[in-house]
Scaffold this motif. Sequence first.
Motif, mmCIF file in Angstrom:
data_model
loop_
_atom_site.group_PDB
_atom_site.id
_atom_site.type_symbol
_atom_site.label_atom_id
_atom_site.label_comp_id
_atom_site.label_asym_id
_atom_site.label_seq_id
_atom_site.Cartn_x
_atom_site.Cartn_y
_atom_site.Cartn_z
ATOM 1 N N GLU A 184 0.821 -1.208 0.000
ATOM 2 C CA GLU A 184 0.000 0.000 0.000
ATOM 3 C C GLU A 184 0.858 1.262 0.000
ATOM 4 O OE1 GLU A 184 -2.386 -0.627 3.455
ATOM 5 O OE2 GLU A 184 -4.048 -1.506 2.319
ATOM 6 N N GLU A 185 2.013 1.182 0.656
ATOM 7 C CA GLU A 185 2.920 2.324 0.692
ATOM 8 C C GLU A 185 3.620 2.522 -0.653
ATOM 9 O OE1 GLU A 185 7.161 3.486 2.883
ATOM 10 O OE2 GLU A 185 5.873 1.938 3.739
ATOM 11 N N VAL A 186 3.973 1.417 -1.294
ATOM 12 C CA VAL A 186 4.777 1.488 -2.510
ATOM 13 C C VAL A 186 3.928 1.800 -3.743
ATOM 14 C CG1 VAL A 186 6.210 0.101 -4.079
ATOM 15 C CG2 VAL A 186 6.588 -0.012 -1.612
ATOM 16 N N LEU A 187 2.688 1.322 -3.794
ATOM 17 C CA LEU A 187 1.890 1.445 -5.015
ATOM 18 C C LEU A 187 1.735 2.885 -5.509
ATOM 19 C CD1 LEU A 187 -0.888 -1.264 -4.637
ATOM 20 C CD2 LEU A 187 0.753 -1.054 -6.496
ATOM 21 N N PRO A 188 1.473 3.885 -4.644
ATOM 22 C CA PRO A 188 1.372 5.248 -5.179
ATOM 23 C C PRO A 188 2.659 5.721 -5.851
ATOM 24 C CG PRO A 188 0.422 5.125 -2.983
ATOM 25 C CD PRO A 188 1.127 3.834 -3.209
ATOM 26 N N ALA A 189 3.796 5.320 -5.287
ATOM 27 C CA ALA A 189 5.071 5.703 -5.902
ATOM 28 C C ALA A 189 5.262 5.004 -7.233
ATOM 29 C CB ALA A 189 6.225 5.381 -4.950
ATOM 30 N N LEU A 190 4.839 3.748 -7.324
ATOM 31 C CA LEU A 190 4.928 3.031 -8.599
ATOM 32 C C LEU A 190 4.024 3.687 -9.632
ATOM 33 C CD1 LEU A 190 4.882 -0.730 -7.472
ATOM 34 C CD2 LEU A 190 6.864 0.714 -7.985
ATOM 35 N N ALA A 191 2.818 4.072 -9.210
ATOM 36 C CA ALA A 191 1.907 4.738 -10.139
ATOM 37 C C ALA A 191 2.487 6.063 -10.628
ATOM 38 C CB ALA A 191 0.551 4.957 -9.468
ATOM 39 N N ALA A 192 3.140 6.799 -9.728
ATOM 40 C CA ALA A 192 3.746 8.084 -10.105
ATOM 41 C C ALA A 192 4.873 7.892 -11.117
ATOM 42 C CB ALA A 192 4.275 8.798 -8.863
ATOM 43 N N LEU A 193 5.524 6.717 -11.073
ATOM 44 C CA LEU A 193 6.582 6.401 -12.038
ATOM 45 C C LEU A 193 6.018 5.761 -13.305
ATOM 46 C CD1 LEU A 193 9.274 4.980 -9.581
ATOM 47 C CD2 LEU A 193 9.442 7.102 -10.907
ATOM 48 N N ASP A 194 4.701 5.683 -13.398
ATOM 49 C CA ASP A 194 4.021 5.078 -14.542
ATOM 50 C C ASP A 194 4.444 3.623 -14.729
ATOM 51 O OD1 ASP A 194 2.194 5.079 -16.615
ATOM 52 O OD2 ASP A 194 3.669 5.701 -18.115
ATOM 53 N N LEU A 213 -5.639 -4.395 -3.306
ATOM 54 C CA LEU A 213 -4.592 -3.570 -3.919
ATOM 55 C C LEU A 213 -4.954 -3.106 -5.333
ATOM 56 C CD1 LEU A 213 -1.356 -5.520 -2.883
ATOM 57 C CD2 LEU A 213 -2.337 -3.483 -1.797
ATOM 58 N N ARG A 214 -6.004 -3.637 -5.895
ATOM 59 C CA ARG A 214 -6.347 -3.284 -7.270
ATOM 60 C C ARG A 214 -6.923 -1.874 -7.355
ATOM 61 N NH1 ARG A 214 -10.124 -7.481 -9.824
ATOM 62 N NH2 ARG A 214 -9.542 -6.328 -11.722
ATOM 63 N N ASP A 215 -6.970 -1.354 -8.569
ATOM 64 C CA ASP A 215 -7.560 -0.042 -8.872
ATOM 65 C C ASP A 215 -6.800 1.089 -8.187
ATOM 66 O OD1 ASP A 215 -9.617 -1.243 -10.422
ATOM 67 O OD2 ASP A 215 -10.723 -1.682 -8.586
ATOM 68 N N ARG A 216 -5.470 0.978 -8.139
ATOM 69 C CA ARG A 216 -4.646 2.040 -7.554
ATOM 70 C C ARG A 216 -3.637 2.574 -8.561
ATOM 71 N NH1 ARG A 216 -3.883 0.842 -1.144
ATOM 72 N NH2 ARG A 216 -5.782 -0.391 -0.848
ATOM 73 N N GLY A 217 -3.943 2.407 -9.834
ATOM 74 C CA GLY A 217 -3.095 2.972 -10.873
ATOM 75 C C GLY A 217 -2.042 2.032 -11.419
ATOM 76 N N VAL A 218 -1.917 0.827 -10.829
ATOM 77 C CA VAL A 218 -0.955 -0.175 -11.299
ATOM 78 C C VAL A 218 -1.681 -1.518 -11.353
ATOM 79 C CG1 VAL A 218 1.273 -1.291 -10.914
ATOM 80 C CG2 VAL A 218 0.918 1.072 -10.152
ATOM 81 N N GLU A 219 -1.600 -2.198 -12.470
ATOM 82 C CA GLU A 219 -2.262 -3.494 -12.572
ATOM 83 C C GLU A 219 -1.610 -4.508 -11.628
ATOM 84 O OE1 GLU A 219 -4.237 -4.511 -16.695
ATOM 85 O OE2 GLU A 219 -2.101 -4.058 -16.971
ATOM 86 N N ILE A 220 -2.439 -5.350 -11.033
ATOM 87 C CA ILE A 220 -1.957 -6.424 -10.170
ATOM 88 C C ILE A 220 -1.928 -7.711 -10.983
ATOM 89 C CG2 ILE A 220 -2.367 -7.758 -8.072
ATOM 90 C CD1 ILE A 220 -1.585 -4.822 -7.577
ATOM 91 N N ALA A 221 -0.742 -8.286 -11.099
ATOM 92 C CA ALA A 221 -0.574 -9.546 -11.812
ATOM 93 C C ALA A 221 -0.250 -10.644 -10.799
ATOM 94 C CB ALA A 221 0.549 -9.441 -12.841
ATOM 95 N N LEU A 222 -0.817 -11.812 -10.990
ATOM 96 C CA LEU A 222 -0.553 -12.933 -10.098
ATOM 97 C C LEU A 222 0.136 -14.050 -10.857
ATOM 98 C CD1 LEU A 222 -3.675 -13.135 -7.764
ATOM 99 C CD2 LEU A 222 -1.520 -11.911 -7.470
ATOM 100 N N ASP A 223 1.095 -14.647 -10.173
ATOM 101 C CA ASP A 223 1.963 -15.662 -10.738
ATOM 102 C C ASP A 223 1.967 -16.869 -9.805
ATOM 103 O OD1 ASP A 223 3.938 -17.085 -11.959
ATOM 104 O OD2 ASP A 223 5.407 -15.486 -12.009
#
Length: 334
Positions: A184-194, A213-223
């Motif tokens: 949750e802390e990292v996702l906004p920074a990842l979104a800001a970096l596109d 975690l979804r719908d925060r500007g970065v797609e969530i992929a599961l492996d």
Amino acid sequence: MHIDSFSLPLSRPLETAAGRIEMRRGFRVRVEINGTVGVGEATPLPGWTESLADCERALGAVDDPASALDGGRLADVPAARHGVSLAVLDARSRAAGRPLYRYLGRDERVESVAVNATIGDGSATATADAAVDAVDERFPAIKVKVGARGPAADLARLEAVRARCPDVEIRVDANGAWDESTAEEVLPALAALDVAVVEQPLAADRLDAHARLRDRGVEIALDESLVECGVGAVVDAAAADLLVCKPMALGGVDVARSLIDTAREFGIDGLVTTTIDGSIARAAAVHLAASVPKMRPCGLATGELLAGDLTDAVESAADGWIAVPQGKGNIPPR
């Protein structure tokens, strides 16, 4: 059925959040069905599949390769099933006179598939240098391994990549290294970096948390979650925007193709990657990607990570694409 073992050293160790990979060991599988020979590959990766010993034991117990695939009898040994199923598919598509990707269901000819570059853990400078090299080689996307360092160090690495590569699609793969609060802390920074995609941010069994975690500007992929929990559980939990399908870990290209088709019915996209396999399995993964229309760039450009290989059947990536073998079956028999 005949099997023989092989060992393929990596050209340099690959550091991931799950540990260091230095060598790939596995088995070449040869079958004959109605007079036609097919070849498969079983290259287990402990933590993803069964152990090397369990894989060998399972392969040695197969009397009838085609019937061994029925009823889930090899479900607990996915690398072994991959080897047997690929050998059977290779023989059947060869007998049908078609490339494997067309035998898997693609009607039209496909010359090549788009691929991403994979960048392991390293300093900010080394990571950015590798990203620049990938962009120079015209890869349309890069996947950066994160999670082995702290979030601040990984963000610094990604900032360095974005500063030097302003237009490339960036994906990150955490291999389940974060907890929910860290993500949750990292996702906004990842979104800001596109950053386009974060792959497996949390532990495999945390499907509800992945959904949050979804719908925060970065797609969530599961492996890993796909392997551990199955596509049905992932769909039911609405846990992913994207599924990363490793045929070796899922039990074969036939299983992976069925999974991708199922996910697309629910509006979830899929892409194909390898577990740093030999060329027989990599060729099959290329065929799998070619068999699915509108496939995103896939993680198939891993041959360069190996210091040696089983065959020269898979071409290296060129301008961000890998050529699809067009002969009968998977690759020419060896």
